[in-house]
Motif scaffolding. Sequence first.
Motif, mmCIF file in Angstrom:
data_model
loop_
_atom_site.group_PDB
_atom_site.id
_atom_site.type_symbol
_atom_site.label_atom_id
_atom_site.label_comp_id
_atom_site.label_asym_id
_atom_site.label_seq_id
_atom_site.Cartn_x
_atom_site.Cartn_y
_atom_site.Cartn_z
ATOM 1 N N GLU A 205 0.885 -1.318 -0.009
ATOM 2 C CA GLU A 205 -0.083 -0.001 0.066
ATOM 3 C C GLU A 205 0.629 1.298 0.024
ATOM 4 O OE1 GLU A 205 -2.711 2.149 3.185
ATOM 5 O OE2 GLU A 205 -3.599 0.196 2.269
ATOM 6 N N SER A 208 2.066 2.095 -3.348
ATOM 7 C CA SER A 208 1.415 2.218 -4.307
ATOM 8 C C SER A 208 0.996 3.711 -4.054
ATOM 9 C CB SER A 208 0.018 1.311 -4.116
ATOM 10 O OG SER A 208 0.288 -0.064 -4.482
ATOM 11 N N LEU A 238 -2.391 -9.164 -1.753
ATOM 12 C CA LEU A 238 -3.226 -8.602 -0.757
ATOM 13 C C LEU A 238 -4.543 -9.464 -0.719
ATOM 14 C CD1 LEU A 238 -2.933 -4.851 -1.590
ATOM 15 C CD2 LEU A 238 -1.794 -5.865 0.159
ATOM 16 N N LYS A 242 -8.019 -5.603 1.704
ATOM 17 C CA LYS A 242 -7.013 -4.924 1.784
ATOM 18 C C LYS A 242 -6.891 -4.149 0.427
ATOM 19 C CE LYS A 242 -4.403 -7.319 5.550
ATOM 20 N NZ LYS A 242 -4.838 -6.218 6.626
ATOM 21 N N HIS A 245 -9.151 -1.331 0.436
ATOM 22 C CA HIS A 245 -8.796 -0.306 1.324
ATOM 23 C C HIS A 245 -7.522 0.582 0.328
ATOM 24 C CE1 HIS A 245 -6.085 1.699 4.654
ATOM 25 N NE2 HIS A 245 -7.379 1.932 4.899
ATOM 26 N N LEU A 246 -6.746 -0.209 -0.271
ATOM 27 C CA LEU A 246 -5.905 0.469 -1.018
ATOM 28 C C LEU A 246 -6.289 1.471 -2.038
ATOM 29 C CD1 LEU A 246 -2.316 -1.145 -2.392
ATOM 30 C CD2 LEU A 246 -4.053 0.082 -4.069
ATOM 31 N N ARG A 249 -7.680 4.709 -0.612
ATOM 32 C CA ARG A 249 -6.506 5.517 -0.375
ATOM 33 C C ARG A 249 -5.723 6.161 -1.820
ATOM 34 N NH1 ARG A 249 -2.611 4.322 4.267
ATOM 35 N NH2 ARG A 249 -2.703 6.551 4.307
ATOM 36 N N CYS A 250 -5.890 5.383 -2.515
ATOM 37 C CA CYS A 250 -5.108 5.750 -3.964
ATOM 38 C C CYS A 250 -6.214 6.778 -4.344
ATOM 39 C CB CYS A 250 -4.949 4.788 -4.836
ATOM 40 S SG CYS A 250 -3.567 3.573 -4.536
#
Length: 262
Positions: A205, A208, A238, A242, A245-246, A249-250
């Motif tokens: 993450e 990324s 992942l 998860k 979630h990544l 956030r990206c």
Amino acid sequence: PQDTIVNVAGIPIGGNEPVVIMGGPCSVEGEEQVVRIAKEVKEAGGSILRGGAYKPRTSPYSFQGLGYEGILDMVKAREETGLPIVSELMSAEHIPEFEENVDLVQIGARNMQNFDLLKAVGRMKKPVLLKRGMSATIEDWIMSAEYIMASGNPNVILCERGIRTFEKYTRNTMDLAVIPIIKEKTHLPIVIDPSHSTGDWKYVEAVSLAAVAAGADGLIIEVHDHPECAWSDGAQSLKPEKFAHLVQRCRRVAEAVDRKVR
């Protein structure tokens, strides 16, 4: 001087287009598995399904992939989800099945300087994802892309997956500086592979997010719902939650640098 925008089954990659996130298992383990993960990748916000059917492995005793059966399993996943598929081509003899079934043809790090294969891929009509060799300079990598384009295929996406250094805490060393360098030196899109560069899901993450902030056009991430049982590379995969979630956030990081995530 204009950025090349590569169209992957209707999904544009490059230029000022939204960041594209690709996800899926390192190895296709069967139709049920890859269809299930494809649905989870799509629900999480992924746009392209990745999966390995032909697997180049350091050890000849490691799982080598399901071959053509794995490609057909991914085709089924595409039918179920609508996600285009990217998979690695290891030999020119398999070009006909890739031309027919795969939306984005990956050339792996170990084949980056297989010049006969690069020229053969240059005669294909499908776009190509060219991974950087583990000990290749940026100049080597660009010249490999030139082999493909000089043979007639302009639709090349570069993929940074980490380079081999003396460092042992990660599988490879991620060269984030390559993003602005590629943007300066070429017109091609660049995708970052945080899974192979780190070799550990705990770091995927962070790398990324940094890649999106630095201007990457896409990410290619390994996703597996039972990584502890994965047939290859479970440690860097992942779980779907998860991955979701990544992706979220990206999206926030992309907004901060005036980009979007597809």
